[in-house]
Design an enzyme around this catalytic site. Structure first.
Site, short mmCIF file in Angstrom:
data_model
loop_
_atom_site.label_atom_id
_atom_site.label_comp_id
_atom_site.label_asym_id
_atom_site.label_seq_id
_atom_site.Cartn_x
_atom_site.Cartn_y
_atom_site.Cartn_z
N GLY A 17 6.88 -2.35 5.74
CA GLY A 17 8.24 -2.85 5.68
C GLY A 17 9.23 -2.05 6.49
N CYS A 22 1.46 -3.26 15.30
CA CYS A 22 1.47 -2.81 13.91
C CYS A 22 0.85 -3.86 13.00
CB CYS A 22 2.92 -2.52 13.49
SG CYS A 22 3.06 -2.04 11.74
N CYS A 63 3.80 8.50 1.43
CA CYS A 63 4.31 7.50 2.36
C CYS A 63 4.47 6.20 1.58
CB CYS A 63 3.33 7.34 3.52
SG CYS A 63 3.79 6.07 4.70
N CYS A 98 -0.75 5.43 10.35
CA CYS A 98 0.46 4.75 10.80
C CYS A 98 0.13 3.39 11.38
CB CYS A 98 1.18 5.54 11.88
SG CYS A 98 1.60 7.19 11.41
N CYS A 117 6.37 -7.29 6.57
CA CYS A 117 7.48 -6.86 7.40
C CYS A 117 7.83 -7.99 8.35
CB CYS A 117 7.09 -5.61 8.21
SG CYS A 117 8.46 -4.91 9.17
N CYS A 129 6.44 -6.09 15.18
CA CYS A 129 5.99 -5.22 16.28
C CYS A 129 4.52 -5.54 16.56
CB CYS A 129 6.18 -3.75 15.90
SG CYS A 129 7.90 -3.35 15.52
N SER A 162 11.68 4.50 15.37
CA SER A 162 10.45 4.11 16.06
C SER A 162 10.83 3.56 17.42
CB SER A 162 9.72 3.06 15.23
OG SER A 162 9.34 3.63 13.99
N LEU A 163 10.74 4.40 18.43
CA LEU A 163 11.25 4.03 19.75
C LEU A 163 10.19 3.29 20.59
CD1 LEU A 163 14.00 4.40 21.17
CD2 LEU A 163 13.03 6.39 22.32
N HIS A 164 9.12 3.97 20.90
CA HIS A 164 7.95 3.41 21.59
C HIS A 164 8.17 3.02 23.05
CE1 HIS A 164 6.12 3.59 17.70
NE2 HIS A 164 6.85 2.62 17.21
N GLU A 166 0.83 -1.19 0.00
CA GLU A 166 0.00 0.00 0.00
C GLU A 166 0.88 1.26 0.00
OE1 GLU A 166 -4.16 -1.37 1.71
OE2 GLU A 166 -2.81 -0.81 3.34
N1 SAH Z 1 9.49 -0.23 9.86
C1 SAH Z 1 9.74 1.19 9.89
C2 SAH Z 1 8.85 1.96 8.95
C3 SAH Z 1 7.40 1.98 9.32
S1 SAH Z 1 6.98 3.56 9.87
C4 SAH Z 1 9.61 1.69 11.32
O1 SAH Z 1 9.18 0.92 12.18
O2 SAH Z 1 9.95 2.84 11.61
C5 SAH Z 1 5.43 3.34 10.60
C6 SAH Z 1 5.36 3.99 11.93
O3 SAH Z 1 4.07 3.76 12.52
C7 SAH Z 1 6.37 3.42 12.89
O4 SAH Z 1 6.84 4.41 13.74
C8 SAH Z 1 5.51 2.43 13.65
O5 SAH Z 1 6.08 2.06 14.86
C9 SAH Z 1 4.24 3.21 13.81
N2 SAH Z 1 3.09 2.36 14.14
C10 SAH Z 1 2.98 1.03 13.95
N3 SAH Z 1 1.78 0.59 14.37
C11 SAH Z 1 1.12 1.68 14.82
C12 SAH Z 1 -0.17 1.88 15.35
N4 SAH Z 1 -1.01 0.88 15.50
N5 SAH Z 1 -0.52 3.14 15.72
C13 SAH Z 1 0.33 4.17 15.53
N6 SAH Z 1 1.56 4.04 15.03
C14 SAH Z 1 1.96 2.81 14.67
#
Ligand code: SAH
Length: 346
Positions: free
Chosen positions: A158, A117, A103, A330, A110, A114, A211-213, A90
């Protein structure tokens, strides 16, 4: 001419080979029309008609549009594309007053898994080629016309750093051939340390988002499993080298999840982690996905979280969500099962 490769996978030399019976200026003319002109061969009216037809066949598109959805009063568009071999990806186009952002996906699926996601929940199918990545930008650019795409974020399906060379070659073409400034390109990574190191060495001044979280290894291991391989200390070292070598601003993404990573302790851990790196924090209210049942933080908590970080001298903003209604936000990108099936049968 036989189909040789897809339209945005060939380089100018390969176009020259295709056009060996033509005057030598033709290859550059075709290359420029494909990239900066966003034109298909049959729209290159400055070429003889039979040559246009030949090129249309010799340079087929790689992406087959399977679905296109529009929301936010026409300001957000999501495409689902079928790929050679049966997988799907997509792409999302977002128009704002001051910028037009695409985007892009770098892999079908992927492997990072995570938990929150949707792409991670579905697993990995295959790497995209450079042409498949570039074509997403070109096709979104055609849709955006007469506005031009100003920004490209590698935040679709990805993990860009797990497809490093094809991804960076796509960046070089997006920059050099399409003409989008490298400073308007952002690579987002889950925290693949060798990838961050390679990007540090790369002369192109693209932006890096991580993407820290969570800034706590125990919790991050659960949310972002690759943390077990590249834990927070190692990640901070790579980020610090990157900032020192490039003088570019680093950003951290943080999807706020109710009771999971939005506590006062999370704020303190994040502030302590981000401050020495002078990183900017981008808070993303968690978007719902089918495989993760914990809710996003309340709007009130999101605001408190942002305020508290700013008070601790960590610049923090909330990322405005686009396209939730069409699962384009996202973390919501996943090739719908119906498309994957359709592609498999063809
Ligand atoms: N794999 C790379 C590129 C993807 S970017 C990465 O992880 O950075 C997509 C972004 O959306 C990342 O920061 C990811 O952590 C975030 N994301 C994933 N699932 C999400 C969700 N359910 N709600 C909000 N953000 C999310």
């Amino acid at each position: 001419m036989e189909p040789m490769a897809t339209r945005y996978d060939v380089d100018v030399e390969e176009i020259a080979e295709l056009l060996s019976s033509q005057p030598s200026y033709r290859s550059r003319q075709v290359f420029d029309a494909l990239y900066s002109g966003l034109r298909s061969p049959n729209e290159m009216t400055n070429l003889p008609k039979d040559l246009r037809e030949e090129l249309e066949v010799a340079l087929p598109l790689a992406l087959r549009e399977e679905a296109k959805q529009v929301t936010d009063d026409g300001e957000t568009t999501k495409w689902a594309y079928g790929l050679e071999g049966g997988s799907a990806i997509e792409t999302v186009l977002m128009s704002y007053k001051q910028r037009v952002t695409v985007c892009v996906s770098t892999q079908a699926g992927c492997a990072m898994a995570c938990s929150f996601c949707a792409t991670g929940q579905a697993g990995f199918t295959r790497q995209l080629t450079t042409g498949e990545i570039v074509e997403q930008v070109v096709r979104a650019g055609r849709e955006a016309s007469p506005r031009r795409v100003s920004n490209v974020v590698f935040m679709g399906m990805g993990e860009p750093m797990a497809n490093y060379e094809p991804m960076m070659e796509a960046v070089r073409r997006i920059n050099g051939a399409i003409g989008i400034s490298a400073r308007k390109v952002t690579i987002s990574t889950v925290g693949i340390v060798p990838g961050i190191k390679k990007l540090t060495e790369d002369p192109l001044p693209v932006n890096l988002a991580v993407s820290l979280h969570s800034a706590n290894d125990r919790r991050r291991d659960e949310l972002v499993p690759i943390n077990k391989r590249y834990p927070l200390g190692m990640l901070a070292d790579a980020c610090s080298d990157y900032v020192e070598a490039t003088h570019r601003r680093l950003s951290f993404e943080w999807a706020l999840i109710d009771g999971v990573n939005d506590t006062d302790r999370d704020i303190d851990e994040l502030a302590a982690y981000a401050r020495p790196l002078k990183a900017h924090v981008n808070v993303i209210p968690l978007n719902p996905t089918p495989g993760y049942l914990v809710r996003g933080s309340s709007r009130e908590r999101v605001n408190e979280f942002v305020l508290a970080l700013n008070e601790q001298d960590v610049t923090t903003t909330v990322r405005a969500t686009r396209g939730r209604e069409i699962a384009a936000a996202c973390g919501q990108l996943a090739a719908p099962v119906s498309i994957t099936k359709k592609v498999d049968q063809s």
